[in-house]
Enzyme design. Structure first.
Site, PDB file in Angstrom:
ATOM      1  N   ARG A  44       2.460   6.327  13.870  1.00  0.00           N
ATOM      2  CA  ARG A  44       2.635   4.896  13.673  1.00  0.00           C
ATOM      3  C   ARG A  44       4.045   4.436  14.035  1.00  0.00           C
ATOM      4  NH1 ARG A  44      -0.698   3.657   8.032  1.00  0.00           N
ATOM      5  NH2 ARG A  44      -2.758   3.616   9.021  1.00  0.00           N
TER       6      ARG A  44
ATOM      7  N   GLU B 129       2.749   4.178  -4.237  1.00  0.00           N
ATOM      8  CA  GLU B 129       3.827   3.831  -3.327  1.00  0.00           C
ATOM      9  C   GLU B 129       5.167   3.657  -4.020  1.00  0.00           C
ATOM     10  OE1 GLU B 129       4.588   0.698   0.384  1.00  0.00           O
ATOM     11  OE2 GLU B 129       2.676   0.697  -0.692  1.00  0.00           O
TER      12      GLU B 129
END
Length: 622
Positions: free
Chosen positions: A438, A587
């Site tokens: 990515r 996260e």
């Protein structure tokens, strides 16, 4: 399927009387002082041209707002929308009623659903203007807020954050016989998980197709480590990949349904992503809600913002919060506290600060949007740091090349899987390995004209046009809204997106040579791409019209840095010791994904470490 919400007119006598009272002048000799809201509301009354008006606006998705007026009131609001279940959809259910009751637009955006909230307010304001009303006057009309009493609550386990990791922890703690309070600063559970495409990486036990491509837990470990430049903590990565499939079976046991087979998600590097039947991340929360409906012991405290962790004799024992009306809410834990507040993708100041550590991205200022909900602002990281938690790899911030040009969200993305599409720039040329990492794809996009690209694919996964993408949007609706393009030939498609036709045709032809058994079959192309549609499939390559395109830009997606944890999800302090009573998952943590997260590993992270956090917090005793 679009959802229509119709709210009956609230023309009750009290409301009408209040409107009329606002039109009356102050009596002579009395205090004639009025607030700005009273003045503007007075001026607005009786100023509409009766009728029904419509506006089209964009939240997470395009929506149509239809408002009906009498001469002096808003009498009805209808929304035709496709907003995300658990995030935007509840706002669509509630906000029109609030506007009708208030007869004004002075309503704050709902935390975590800012795009949807602002779109509704924008649409109603547009209709007000069409009806000849005073928009600014209605914006000044505010609802009076009365502070609620302070609260003191206690549970066995306290979870801060009702996203994917937080709810996995809450359900697991409940399964361990604990009563749980979940603190959530927005109005609904969901977090970033609700906006996800749903891909969850896990090497299965042989019942799916992943093993047919020689996948293994060790290979998943290798790709996760290498994909993150070997910056991930090996023990945490091993925990992630070894418990991934057990997480899938746990979800299935709770009732969650997955589609058959596996696929490769963007940046996932391999066919090991499992896709839920429900769109986006809604399947996770439908599953968690259904568990809660059948089991007592999980209390949700919405619209409650965690402010600071409570530490007593060196042990984290709870959290101090602010309620919706500004009241103080103190929540104590008999056992452990789980921190699951997400990253900081929507905190521009934080992401700019930590980008300076790595200088990976040219800029992460406000010009770069984010896929995250507006509530993802790093609150938990700040709270943990304040009590001595160590933060790790904060400069590791992931961007995707797949953001909506207007909102930064992943909605409107027309791809279904990596193998069946290519990226081209404004010159119609490929510029990167579309099956790669990515960070590499996004860095390459920054170097393209206007940092803009187009996804190009054919109709293989959209044979009728009524099929949905990974965000439950039909390709027909995206084309109708101007968010995607459709043409019978590549030349016509090139004209629509304003790129040179000869370059687009050449880009597709080169890609097809790999897919169709040409002289490059089985080899990496000039960009290093090795993931193509298989040559043994009936339809392979980009060759079956109509053809589709969608414009995409860079967008902040995931912050890999955060609070340091061990394999039991215990939070580690700056002195290297465990902070007793505090656990973290999702996260908000750092050190798992390294410099770059594999696509599909985030949802795996929420399930695996959320479950461990729920287990560990339940077992903790002072």
């Amino acid at each position: 399927m679009r959802k229509t919400r119709k709210l009956a007119a609230l023309m009750m006598a009290a409301v009408l009387a209040g409107s009329l009272a606002g039109c009356q002048s102050k009596s002579a000799g009395t205090d004639a002082t009025t607030t700005a809201a009273e003045t503007t509301a007075t001026e607005a009354a009786g100023m509409y041209t009766p009728g029904t008006y419509t506006a089209t606006v964009t939240g997470m998705h395009e929506m149509t707002v239809t408002v009906t007026f009498s001469a002096d009131a808003i009498t009805d609001i209808k929304l035709d929308h496709e907003e995300t279940a658990g995030i935007g959809e509840p706002v669509c259910d509630s906000m029109p009623g609030e506007i009708l009751e208030l007869q004004g637009l002075g309503i704050d955006a709902v935390s975590g659903a800012t795009l949807t909230s602002n779109a509704i307010l924008e649409g109603v304001a547009d209709c007000v203007a069409q009806a000849g009303g005073d928009v600014e006057a209605l914006k000044a009309v505010k609802k009076e807020v009365v502070a609620e009493a302070d609260e003191e609550l206690t549970a066995d386990v306290v979870v801060i954050g009702a996203g994917g990791a937080g709810m996995a922890a809450a359900v697991t703690a409940s399964q361990n016989g604990k009563n749980v309070i979940v603190i959530e600063k927005t109005a609904n559970m969901g977090g970033n998980t609700a906006l996800a495409g749903g891909a969850l990486n896990a090497v299965d036990d042989g019942s799916e197709t992943a093993l047919a491509r020689n996948d293994s837990v060790d290979f998943h470990y290798q790709q996760t480590m290498e994909g993150g430049d070997n910056q991930g903590d090996p023990e945490l990565v091993r925990t992630l990949v070894e418990n991934a499939w057990d997480g899938v079976t746990w979800l299935k046991d709770l009732g969650m349904q997955f589609q058959d087979g596996v696929f490769t998600v963007t940046g996932g590097m391999w066919e090991r992503a499992h896709k839920p039947v429900e769109p986006e991340g809604s399947g996770f929360f439908k599953t968690y809600k259904e568990y809660m409906e059948g089991h007592d012991g999980i209390t949700m405290k919405y619209n409650t913002k965690a402010e600071s962790l409570i530490v007593e004799d060196g042990v984290v024992t709870g959290v101090e919060c602010t309620g919706q009306t500004g009241n103080k809410v103190t929540v104590k834990a008999n056992n452990g506290v789980v921190l699951a507040t997400g990253g900081f993708g929507q905190n521009v100041e934080m992401r700019q600060k930590y980008n300076e550590e790595t200088k990976l991205w040219p800029t992460l200022d406000e010009t770069i949007p984010s896929t995250n909900t507006s509530a993802i602002t790093g609150d938990g990281i700040v709270m943990a740091e304040a009590i001595g938690a160590e933060l790790v790899q904060m400069g590791n911030i992931q961007l995707l090349p797949l953001g909506d040009p207007e909102t930064g969200s992943l909605s409107g993305n027309i791809e279904h899987a990596v193998e069946s599409r290519i990226f081209v720039n404004k010159e119609g040329s490929r510029f990167v390995n579309e099956g790669g990492r990515r960070d590499e794809m996004t860095l390459a996009l920054f170097e393209q004209p206007d940092t803009t690209m187009y996804i190009i694919m054919d109709s293989d996964t959209y044979p009728t046009g009524d099929e949905v993408n990974n965000f439950n949007e039909t390709i027909n609706s995206l084309v109708a809204a101007g968010r995607a393009y459709k043409a019978d030939t590549l030349e016509e498609l090139a004209a629509q997106i304003n790129v040179p036709a000869e370059n687009l045709v050449k880009s597709v032809e080169e890609y097809n040579r790999h897919c169709l058994g040409g002289d490059l079959e089985g080899q990496a192309d000039e960009f290093g791409r090795t993931l193509f549609t298989d040559t043994d499939k009936k339809n392979n390559g980009i060759n079956d019209g109509p053809f589709y395109a969608a414009e995409r830009v860079p967008t902040v997606h995931h912050t890999m840095g955060g609070v340091k944890i061990n394999t039991d999800t215990q939070v580690i302090g700056t002195d290297g010791s465990v902070i007793p009573g505090l656990f973290a998952a999702g996260e908000v943590t750092g050190g798992i994904h390294g410099a770059n997260r594999l696509g599909g590993n985030a949802l795996t992270d929420t399930v695996v470490f959320g479950r461990i956090a729920g287990e560990s917090a339940s077992a903790f005793t002072r």
